[in-house]
Scaffold this active site. Sequence first.
Site, PDB file in Angstrom:
ATOM      1  N   THR A   5       0.922  -1.221  -0.058  1.00 20.32           N
ATOM      2  CA  THR A   5       0.091   0.027   0.006  1.00 20.32           C
ATOM      3  C   THR A   5       1.010   1.320   0.167  1.00 20.32           C
ATOM      4  O   THR A   5       1.945   1.145   0.731  1.00 20.32           O
ATOM      5  CB  THR A   5      -1.001   0.075   1.302  1.00 20.32           C
ATOM      6  OG1 THR A   5      -1.860  -1.118   1.116  1.00 20.32           O
ATOM      7  CG2 THR A   5      -1.462   1.303   1.573  1.00 20.32           C
ATOM      8  N   ARG A  42     -14.936  -6.403   0.215  1.00 20.84           N
ATOM      9  CA  ARG A  42     -14.283  -6.101   1.517  1.00 20.84           C
ATOM     10  C   ARG A  42     -13.646  -4.727   1.311  1.00 20.84           C
ATOM     11  O   ARG A  42     -12.931  -4.577   0.275  1.00 20.84           O
ATOM     12  CB  ARG A  42     -13.366  -7.197   1.899  1.00 20.84           C
ATOM     13  CG  ARG A  42     -12.464  -6.996   3.051  1.00 20.84           C
ATOM     14  CD  ARG A  42     -11.028  -6.287   2.626  1.00 20.84           C
ATOM     15  NE  ARG A  42     -10.151  -6.362   3.939  1.00 20.84           N
ATOM     16  CZ  ARG A  42      -9.236  -5.423   3.888  1.00 20.84           C
ATOM     17  NH1 ARG A  42      -8.824  -4.940   2.759  1.00 20.84           N
ATOM     18  NH2 ARG A  42      -8.267  -5.174   4.904  1.00 20.84           N
ATOM     19  N   VAL A  43     -13.691  -3.809   2.273  1.00 23.95           N
ATOM     20  CA  VAL A  43     -13.111  -2.486   2.260  1.00 23.95           C
ATOM     21  C   VAL A  43     -11.988  -2.483   3.521  1.00 23.95           C
ATOM     22  O   VAL A  43     -12.719  -3.112   4.507  1.00 23.95           O
ATOM     23  CB  VAL A  43     -13.902  -1.331   2.267  1.00 23.95           C
ATOM     24  CG1 VAL A  43     -13.031  -0.123   2.362  1.00 23.95           C
ATOM     25  CG2 VAL A  43     -14.688  -1.493   0.770  1.00 23.95           C
ATOM     26  N   GLY A  44     -11.045  -2.000   3.266  1.00 27.00           N
ATOM     27  CA  GLY A  44     -10.048  -1.946   4.462  1.00 27.00           C
ATOM     28  C   GLY A  44      -9.822  -0.692   5.030  1.00 27.00           C
ATOM     29  O   GLY A  44     -10.874   0.307   4.950  1.00 27.00           O
ATOM     30  N   ASP A  45      -8.812  -0.438   5.820  1.00 26.30           N
ATOM     31  CA  ASP A  45      -8.650   1.012   6.579  1.00 26.30           C
ATOM     32  C   ASP A  45      -8.428   2.275   5.712  1.00 26.30           C
ATOM     33  O   ASP A  45      -8.513   3.308   5.870  1.00 26.30           O
ATOM     34  CB  ASP A  45      -7.831   0.725   7.654  1.00 26.30           C
ATOM     35  CG  ASP A  45      -6.312   0.396   7.012  1.00 26.30           C
ATOM     36  OD1 ASP A  45      -6.306  -0.489   6.103  1.00 26.30           O
ATOM     37  OD2 ASP A  45      -5.490   1.038   7.362  1.00 26.30           O
ATOM     38  N   THR A  94      -0.517   1.485   6.975  1.00 22.91           N
ATOM     39  CA  THR A  94      -0.341   0.268   5.942  1.00 22.91           C
ATOM     40  C   THR A  94      -0.568  -0.871   7.058  1.00 22.91           C
ATOM     41  O   THR A  94       0.168  -0.874   8.103  1.00 22.91           O
ATOM     42  CB  THR A  94       0.910   0.221   5.210  1.00 22.91           C
ATOM     43  OG1 THR A  94       0.767  -0.984   4.528  1.00 22.91           O
ATOM     44  CG2 THR A  94       1.960   0.375   5.866  1.00 22.91           C
ATOM     45  N   GLY A  95      -1.112  -1.854   6.474  1.00 22.13           N
ATOM     46  CA  GLY A  95      -1.073  -3.135   7.391  1.00 22.13           C
ATOM     47  C   GLY A  95      -2.382  -3.771   7.363  1.00 22.13           C
ATOM     48  O   GLY A  95      -3.375  -3.719   6.352  1.00 22.13           O
ATOM     49  N   GLY A 120      -5.915  -4.147   7.695  1.00 19.07           N
ATOM     50  CA  GLY A 120      -6.659  -3.225   7.603  1.00 19.07           C
ATOM     51  C   GLY A 120      -7.987  -3.351   8.662  1.00 19.07           C
ATOM     52  O   GLY A 120      -8.562  -2.257   9.306  1.00 19.07           O
TER      53      GLY A 120
END
Length: 345
Positions: free
Chosen positions: A211, A239-242, A262-263, A265
């Site tokens: 990212t 799916r949506v991350g942070d 980053t990581g 999420g």
Amino acid sequence: MFRFIGIGLLVIAVTHAVRAEDAVVENVVFAIHGGIGLDKVEMTPEIDKRVRTELEQTLRAGFAALNKPNATGLDAVEAAIRLMEDSPQFNAGRGAVFTHDGRNELDASIMEGKTLKAGSVAGVSTVKNPITAARAVMEKSKHVLLVSRGAEAFAAEKGLEIVDPKYFRTEERWQQLQKQLEEEKKRSNVATGGSPVVVDARLLPGFSFGTVGAVALDKAGNLSAGTSTGGMSNKRWGRVGDSPIIGAGTYADNEACAVSATGHGEYFIRYSVAHDIVALMKYKELAVNAAADEVIRKKLKAAGGEGGVICLDHRGRFYPSYNTEGMYRGCITRDGQVQVRIFEQ
Ligand code: ASP
């Protein structure tokens, strides 16, 4: 005996504090990250060189954008992230990871520390530069977060570059997904006689995050932050991350700092990571390094959430905090000194 343990802990605590303090770089005006990256054992001299070169070039481009007459930090953040989105090396824009269904679904966000204005897009598959779409949401709509087809329609309406979804595909990422799918199948046959088992992508060989994010402090003293990603490989069900979630993957507040994360999420969302760092600085008056380590190296690590952040405070103090082996990152000072790091503090 307890006294010795106590002294030992004190020594560890002091050593850590000194290390964290040492890792703060002063007089920084612009910084980026390119994700968590590979473990040390997987790193080859070629990849190492490639990543460092790309990071350095991106830093210089962001710095040039920041130094243009009348430029704001947002201009630098957007310019640098666009470059990384266009590069197939990173998990953002072209070269993004694939979903379980073989698509590239991209997320991005941007925030201005002076006004607390923000914009994001999630799950877009046709917008060439999601960071530019995020900025358009912030500046040209009344909203903060637009998703999927609606976000794509908005980007097209605002005249942003639209591409065929195939544009984002790279063979390397496609093979990465195939490996994951194979592994998933093997494990589900063994473990459950057929029903699907979700394999943590991070357990697979060759998995890299990648990212991208940027933070800037402009001449007017304003902070900004932005993040862009393809999310996690093999993600499903929209799916949506942070990364597009303001307060989780991105935050900027002139009274504290600018953060890009980053990581993994899901953890960054649950722990409101980016905003938590800002809150610790504002309400507990912690220094940027102490606030970031409190969240990333203590809270998140204890919870099992892998990842990191880059933070830049309103005095130009840059600090990266991560609980993994390394993080691709770099910064540039007011007088143009570049520093790029992967595993070293
Ligand atoms: N944070 C991103 C996500 O969970 C992934 C990453 O940083 O690599 O979508």
